[in-house]
Scaffold this motif. Structure first.
Motif, PDB file in Angstrom:
ATOM      1  N   LEU A 139       0.836  -1.197   0.000  1.00  0.00           N
ATOM      2  CA  LEU A 139       0.000   0.000   0.000  1.00  0.00           C
ATOM      3  C   LEU A 139       0.869   1.244   0.000  1.00  0.00           C
ATOM      4  CD1 LEU A 139      -2.613  -0.889   2.798  1.00  0.00           C
ATOM      5  CD2 LEU A 139      -2.939  -1.079   0.326  1.00  0.00           C
ATOM      6  N   ILE A 144      -9.674  -0.965   1.209  1.00  0.00           N
ATOM      7  CA  ILE A 144      -9.279  -2.324   0.858  1.00  0.00           C
ATOM      8  C   ILE A 144     -10.460  -3.278   1.001  1.00  0.00           C
ATOM      9  CG2 ILE A 144      -6.862  -1.988   1.498  1.00  0.00           C
ATOM     10  CD1 ILE A 144      -7.467  -3.471   4.120  1.00  0.00           C
ATOM     11  N   GLN A 180      -6.934  -8.151  -0.643  1.00  0.00           N
ATOM     12  CA  GLN A 180      -6.122  -7.089  -0.050  1.00  0.00           C
ATOM     13  C   GLN A 180      -6.460  -6.931   1.440  1.00  0.00           C
ATOM     14  OE1 GLN A 180      -6.534  -3.131  -1.785  1.00  0.00           O
ATOM     15  NE2 GLN A 180      -4.311  -3.003  -1.994  1.00  0.00           N
TER      16      GLN A 180
END
Length: 496
Positions: free
Chosen positions: A203, A210, A214
């Protein structure tokens, strides 16, 4: 014409009701459930308050199993394929009896604790008690054993458990639709020359929404957030942000959002039997929906390095006992509620139970458990308390020659002795000034057993202890409030 209209309307009502019933049954078919408890902790549910309510405690477990293609693809490591899953993420959610505040406590996965004797409800396999890291409790009888382990450690009765695997996290994260998280530097949790593995989280500095894989990477990140304690804090930040997000979306009242979350949740979660129907899960959500975000506090159990293995941890006894006491006594972790006028004793008449047996007829075994938290056991402590008891008429009291370290003094009586055993134990407690909370039933004792803990190293009478006040989390403990957005620090080797 009227009869025809009435008939059509009746058919529409029946069809709609039938479709609703079929959908509920579809969701019920998604749910996987299992026994609440895997063993005997001796911990009993808290007494109701004046309104008849009790606190609600739910154990949340994240399993690391890689025994399906989906979980293997998401989990990465192949060396544990075929193994029983471990409980790498463990959190206790406590909702106050008045439903006005909530607390979450995480225990790092490598914390060494006493795991009691457990039985796997699915296979019938039995496991003896042991002293191992808490993540292994899931392998020794399933989530019910993890629940029993927590009860034994905390003295808190746990109503339910919920468990999710890697694939379940992804489903839930997608259903929520994205959660904002924040890092103070660009982060990339990847293998390095010194440390193998990594979650793959990558990130940029600042806030990012997210979801899906993720989100799973965020929740699994450990190296880039320094250690397991850092990972727990990142998980708390995600959960707090998700709760804020759901409240902003009116997800608890929007029918469409409820259906999306219900579909994902029933597929993603495995639950204890009492939550095995959609209605049970819905009722649980309604219990939680009105807790204000500024009354939700998350923390991680303070720990110290394990002297037996530097890769493992031990609970830091004094702050740990303060946290467990706050949970047992339903004391909010936050101080945002103002003066509490709700905690009045119940006015319902109490069953006095049977009278205690004569002191001279009661055999009491006294055990020295004062050797905790890096301190040596007080020599002769069991013998001195045995003498005190004999002086008060308990002439059959005996001192055990075996030590059993315990942070808090505990007076156990055989669970099979029922109300009479409790009455007898309370008479011993009264003679020594022990609080009633120190008296518990147990399945692994043959008679009254008094273990003198590290909280009573001297004196003939148990020392009076002040109850913590709202917001009195130990200074060593993380204090993440649901209303506050935070940013994670990033360990320098994992910045880019």
């Amino acid at each position: 014409m009227l009869r025809w209209v009435a008939s059509v309307v009746s058919l529409l009502i029946l069809a709609t009701a039938g479709a609703g019933y079929l959908y509920i049954e579809h969701l019920n078919g998604n749910i996987r459930s299992g026994d609440r408890s895997g063993g005997d902790s001796g911990v009993q549910k808290a007494a109701p308050d004046a309104s008849g309510n009790t606190p609600l405690n739910i154990l949340l477990i994240g399993a690391d199993g890689r025994n399906s293609k989906e979980n293997l693809a998401l989990g990465g490591a192949k060396d544990t394929v075929g193994d029983k899953p471990r409980g790498d993420v463990q959190m206790l959610l406590h909702v106050s009896a008045d439903r006005k505040s909530a607390a979450v406590v995480s225990i790092p996965r490598d914390t060494r604790v006493d795991i009691p004797a457990c039985k796997d409800a699915e296979t019938g396999e039995e496991f003896p008690p042991t002293n191992r890291i808490i993540t292994e409790s899931l392998q020794r009888g399933g989530p019910g054993c993890t629940l029993t382990t927590w009860e034994k450690l905390t003295g808190v009765y746990i109503d339910h458990w919920m468990m999710v695997d890697f694939a379940g996290v992804v489903r839930m994260a997608d259903a929520v639709g994205g959660v904002p998280v924040c890092v103070k530097d660009n982060v990339w949790d990847r293998p390095t020359a010194q440390v193998k593995g990594g979650s793959g989280l990558k990130l940029r500095k600042g806030e990012t929404y997210i979801k899906g894989e993720q989100a799973l990477a965020w929740l699994r990140t450990r190296h880039a957030f320094f250690n397991d304690q850092g990972r727990a804090k990142a998980q708390h930040m995600y959960m707090n942000a998700m709760l804020r997000q759901l409240k902003q979306q009116n997800a608890f009242t929007d029918t469409g959002r409820i259906m999306d979350l219900a579909e994902a949740g029933t597929k993603a979660l495995q639950v204890s039997d009492e939550l095995g129907r959609v209605q049970d899960l819905f009722d649980l959500a309604m219990e939680l929906k009105d807790v204000p975000v500024n009354r939700i506090t998350m923390t991680t159990l303070p720990t110290v390095e394990d002297h037996q293995n530097r890769a493992h941890l031990l609970p830091a006894q004094k702050p740990a006992q303060q946290i467990w006491k706050m949970l047992r006594e339903d004391i909010p972790f936050d101080a945002n509620g103002g003066p509490d006028t709700s905690k009045k004793p119940s006015t319902a008449p109490k069953d006095p139970g049977p009278p205690a047996a004569a002191p001279a007829s009661l055999a009491v075994t006294v055990v020295n458990g004062t050797g905790v938290d890096g301190q040596y056991a007080v020599k002769g402590r069991a013998g001195s308390i045995k003498d005190v008891l004999r002086g008060k008429g308990f002439t059959q009291a005996e001192a055990s020659q075996t030590a059993a370290p315990k942070a808090e003094t505990l007076l156990a009586y055989p669970e099979s002795a029922g109300a009479q055993g409790k009455a007898d134990a309370l008479s011993v407690a009264k003679a020594l000034g022990l609080p009633t909370g120190a008296v518990r039933p147990a399945g692994d004792v043959d008679g009254l057993t008094l273990t003198i803990g590290g909280d009573w190293r001297e004196g003939d009478t148990f020392p009076k202890q002040d109850s913590p006040k709202a917001g009195d989390l130990p200074p060593e403990a993380e204090n993440s409030n649901g209303a506050k957005a935070e940013c994670m620090d990033v360990y320098k080797p994992y910045r880019w």
